[in-house]
Design a protein around this motif. Sequence first.
Motif, mmCIF file in Angstrom:
data_model
loop_
_atom_site.group_PDB
_atom_site.id
_atom_site.type_symbol
_atom_site.label_atom_id
_atom_site.label_comp_id
_atom_site.label_asym_id
_atom_site.label_seq_id
_atom_site.Cartn_x
_atom_site.Cartn_y
_atom_site.Cartn_z
ATOM 1 N N TYR A 37 -10.173 29.246 -58.916
ATOM 2 C CA TYR A 37 -11.584 29.605 -58.841
ATOM 3 C C TYR A 37 -12.253 29.131 -60.126
ATOM 4 C CZ TYR A 37 -10.448 32.655 -54.901
ATOM 5 O OH TYR A 37 -10.037 33.129 -53.687
ATOM 6 N N TYR A 94 -10.116 29.771 -63.214
ATOM 7 C CA TYR A 94 -9.211 30.904 -63.110
ATOM 8 C C TYR A 94 -8.155 30.651 -62.040
ATOM 9 C CZ TYR A 94 -12.814 33.484 -65.669
ATOM 10 O OH TYR A 94 -13.724 33.906 -66.604
ATOM 11 N N ASN A 96 -5.425 32.383 -59.434
ATOM 12 C CA ASN A 96 -5.312 33.608 -58.641
ATOM 13 C C ASN A 96 -4.065 33.535 -57.783
ATOM 14 O OD1 ASN A 96 -6.055 35.022 -55.799
ATOM 15 N ND2 ASN A 96 -7.008 36.112 -57.488
ATOM 16 N N ASN A 108 -2.815 41.319 -55.841
ATOM 17 C CA ASN A 108 -3.553 40.143 -56.263
ATOM 18 C C ASN A 108 -3.736 40.141 -57.775
ATOM 19 O OD1 ASN A 108 -6.553 38.754 -56.659
ATOM 20 N ND2 ASN A 108 -5.250 37.774 -55.122
ATOM 21 N N TYR A 109 -3.487 39.000 -58.383
ATOM 22 C CA TYR A 109 -3.587 38.882 -59.840
ATOM 23 C C TYR A 109 -4.490 37.709 -60.214
ATOM 24 C CZ TYR A 109 0.401 42.025 -60.166
ATOM 25 O OH TYR A 109 1.229 43.105 -60.072
ATOM 26 N N TRP A 110 -5.112 37.846 -61.400
ATOM 27 C CA TRP A 110 -5.952 36.794 -61.970
ATOM 28 C C TRP A 110 -5.412 36.386 -63.337
ATOM 29 C CZ3 TRP A 110 -9.992 34.451 -59.539
ATOM 30 C CH2 TRP A 110 -10.524 35.088 -58.417
#
Length: 120
Positions: A37, A94, A96, A108-110
């Motif tokens: 993203y 980013y 993800n 879910n991780y960023w």
Amino acid sequence: QVQLVESGGGLVQAGGSLRLSCAASGRFVSINDMGWYRQAPQKQRELVGTITSGGSTNYADSVKGRFTISRDNAENTLYLQMNSLKPEDTAVYYCNADVRSYNYRLQNYWGQGTQVTVSS
């Protein structure tokens, strides 16, 4: 806990290329879908593209034909090859990921983001 760490950002002239990487670390069973993203100044975060664990990809229209997403499942690493960069690609990028933990929950991780700046 799972960490996603991006690298490879920087300053490049229009028409140039950059390759971003995102390395996942920590304790988990597997990684399902991953994606990139980006968020430009004073704009909302937008999807660049995604890739399934099997390698199927999906891209935003704005980057189709210029960007390529790939992953190395053995190394738990996601890549974004960016070619023919334009000033409008300037943003924080980013990583993800949907990660399955040892209790088999999908979370879910960023990542923390990496800056890409394209000069005209």
